[in-house]
Enzyme design. Structure first.
Site, short mmCIF file in Angstrom:
data_model
loop_
_atom_site.label_atom_id
_atom_site.label_comp_id
_atom_site.label_asym_id
_atom_site.label_seq_id
_atom_site.Cartn_x
_atom_site.Cartn_y
_atom_site.Cartn_z
N ILE A 15 0.57 -1.30 -0.05
CA ILE A 15 -0.04 0.23 -0.14
C ILE A 15 0.87 1.40 -0.14
O ILE A 15 0.31 2.33 -0.84
CB ILE A 15 -1.02 -0.02 1.27
N TYR A 163 -1.67 -8.56 16.62
CA TYR A 163 -1.95 -7.33 15.33
C TYR A 163 -3.00 -6.32 15.64
O TYR A 163 -2.71 -5.04 15.70
CB TYR A 163 -1.99 -8.19 14.00
N1 LIG Z 1 -2.57 -5.41 3.26
C1 LIG Z 1 -3.87 -5.53 3.86
O1 LIG Z 1 -4.74 -6.11 3.51
C2 LIG Z 1 -4.17 -4.42 5.13
C3 LIG Z 1 -5.37 -4.41 5.74
C4 LIG Z 1 -5.38 -3.20 6.87
C5 LIG Z 1 -4.40 -2.82 7.16
N2 LIG Z 1 -3.21 -2.64 6.50
C6 LIG Z 1 -2.25 -1.84 6.92
O2 LIG Z 1 -1.38 -1.21 5.89
C7 LIG Z 1 -0.07 -0.63 6.05
C8 LIG Z 1 0.58 -1.19 5.08
O3 LIG Z 1 0.50 -2.79 4.93
P1 LIG Z 1 0.96 -3.55 3.52
O4 LIG Z 1 -0.13 -4.54 3.71
O5 LIG Z 1 1.05 -2.73 2.26
O6 LIG Z 1 2.40 -4.14 4.03
P2 LIG Z 1 3.45 -4.81 3.27
O7 LIG Z 1 3.16 -4.99 1.67
O8 LIG Z 1 4.15 -5.73 3.96
O9 LIG Z 1 4.35 -3.46 3.42
C9 LIG Z 1 5.08 -3.22 4.52
C10 LIG Z 1 6.10 -1.95 4.40
O10 LIG Z 1 6.50 -1.92 5.80
C11 LIG Z 1 7.84 -2.03 5.58
N3 LIG Z 1 8.26 -2.44 6.87
C12 LIG Z 1 7.68 -3.66 7.45
N4 LIG Z 1 8.29 -3.93 8.79
C13 LIG Z 1 9.39 -2.90 8.74
C14 LIG Z 1 10.19 -2.75 9.75
N5 LIG Z 1 10.50 -3.25 10.60
N6 LIG Z 1 11.10 -1.52 9.46
C15 LIG Z 1 10.72 -0.74 8.54
N7 LIG Z 1 9.99 -0.95 7.49
C16 LIG Z 1 9.12 -2.01 7.63
C17 LIG Z 1 8.23 -2.81 4.23
O11 LIG Z 1 9.45 -2.36 4.24
P3 LIG Z 1 10.92 -3.57 3.71
O12 LIG Z 1 10.94 -3.34 2.40
O13 LIG Z 1 11.79 -3.05 4.48
O14 LIG Z 1 10.25 -4.79 4.17
C18 LIG Z 1 6.98 -2.46 3.36
O15 LIG Z 1 7.45 -1.54 2.75
C19 LIG Z 1 0.27 -1.66 7.41
O16 LIG Z 1 0.29 -0.49 8.29
C20 LIG Z 1 -0.80 -2.50 7.64
O17 LIG Z 1 -1.14 -2.84 8.98
C21 LIG Z 1 -3.04 -3.62 5.70
#
Ligand SMILES: NC(=O)c1ccc[n+]([C@@H]2O[C@H](COP(=O)([O-])OP(=O)(O)OC[C@H]3O[C@@H](n4cnc5c(N)ncnc54)[C@H](OP(=O)(O)O)[C@@H]3O)[C@@H](O)[C@H]2O)c1
Length: 289
Positions: A15, A163
């Protein structure tokens, strides 16, 4: 968004990357954070190419480590006089109880302490903007209650619950932040992006679900199969809206759903005592008190 400076944590994938791309297309100066230089540089090159905007940069840092959050904030301040939009997007859904280098449970560290500490460290930069916005990202199911005695899974741990609890704690922290900056030129809001196929959702295992819900796992897998970023783009719209829309100028301490519609906070967020406790815990854990 021309000339606006936007910092997006976790902008290397999912995202966050889609949010960065759309805001880059709108002409903002984008800084994404990530942990790995190679994938971070590749993402920056990809966003520059797809948006035609050369003003895209990477800051490296692991948000589970407080020393690296301090370093990220310092690196940002060296190059930028102000910050117009901070999107605390990076999140973690760990299925195991793991402790960070600071000895903090990892979901709590990345989902609560990282946005709290980074926002605090960048508050001067935000206040230097004529009108700054902080946007925090919520998770899916909002639990009705916060288990204050088990914030870091010290008594019992299950991945999905940890979470969800961490995201609820972050929501309380966000509301308290908004209350404390009221009257300044900074707003702090929270949004739920909706479900998307990303590294996070693809790494979810059946064990993260409570036993009685594991039968829906195949359906969850189907819903989160790779789709070339399509669902992540859709899920980025609430963040983009809160970062860029004139409609939300000055709105502070609000909660927006996946359709960018303002919705009520869960009742627990209005509980002053719980909010105050979360704030104190966050200050103590991030060694700001
Ligand atoms: N996907 C869904 O369905 C969903 C639903 C509800 C809420 N969300 C929320 O939306 C947000 C984005 O989620 P996403 O699904 O896009 O996740 P994602 O694809 O796993 O991306 C996560 C991002 O966060 C970074 N990250 C993770 N752990 C980190 C750490 N320890 N230090 C620095 N960077 C870190 C990753 O960077 P690296 O390149 O370093 O790994 C990546 O750029 C989150 O807050 C999640 O809780 C997502």
């Amino acid at each position: 968004m021309k000339n606006k400076i936007v910092l997006i944590t976790g902008g290397t994938g999912g995202i966050g990357k889609q949010t960065a791309l759309t805001l880059a297309k709108m002409g903002a100066r984008i800084i994404i954070t990530g942990r790995a230089k190679t994938s971070g540089d590749e993402t920056v090159a990809e966003i520059k190419q797809a948006s035609g905007n050369p003003n895209v940069d990477l800051l490296l840092g692991d948000l589970s480590a407080q020393a690296e959050i301090h370093s990220l904030a310092n690196q940002f301040k060296i190059k930028n006089q102000r910050l117009d939009v901070l999107i605390n997007n990076a999140g973690l859904a760990s299925s195991k109880r793991e402790l960070t280098a600071d000895g903090i449970e990892s979901n709590f560290a990345v989902n609560v302490i990282a946005p709290f500490l980074l926002t605090r460290l960048l508050m001067d930069s935000l206040k230097a903007s004529p009108s700054a916005r902080v946007i925090n990202l919520m998770g899916g199911d909002v639990p009705a209650k916060l288990d204050m005695g088990n914030l870091q899974g010290q008594r019992s741990f299950d991945g999905l619950n940890s979470y969800s609890q961490s995201k609820l704690a972050m929501m309380l922290m966000t509301y308290e932040f908004a209350r404390r900056v009221q009257g300044a030129n900074v707003t702090v809001n929270v949004c739920y992006p909706g479900q998307a196929s990303t590294n996070m959702t693809r790494s979810v295992t059946p064990e993260m679900f409570p036993r009685f819900m594991r039968f829906i796992f195949p359906l969850f897998k189907l819903m989160t199969r790779p789709d070339g970023g399509k669902s992540a783009e859709k899920a980025s719209r609430s963040s983009v809206y809160l970062a860029s829309s004139k409609d939300v100028e000055g709105l502070n301490g609000k909660y927006f759903d996946a359709k960018s519609k303002m919705v009520d906070f869960p009742a627990i967020v209005m509980d002053v005592t719980t909010r105050q406790k979360i704030w104190e815990v966050a200050e103590q854990v991030s060694r700001l008190s």
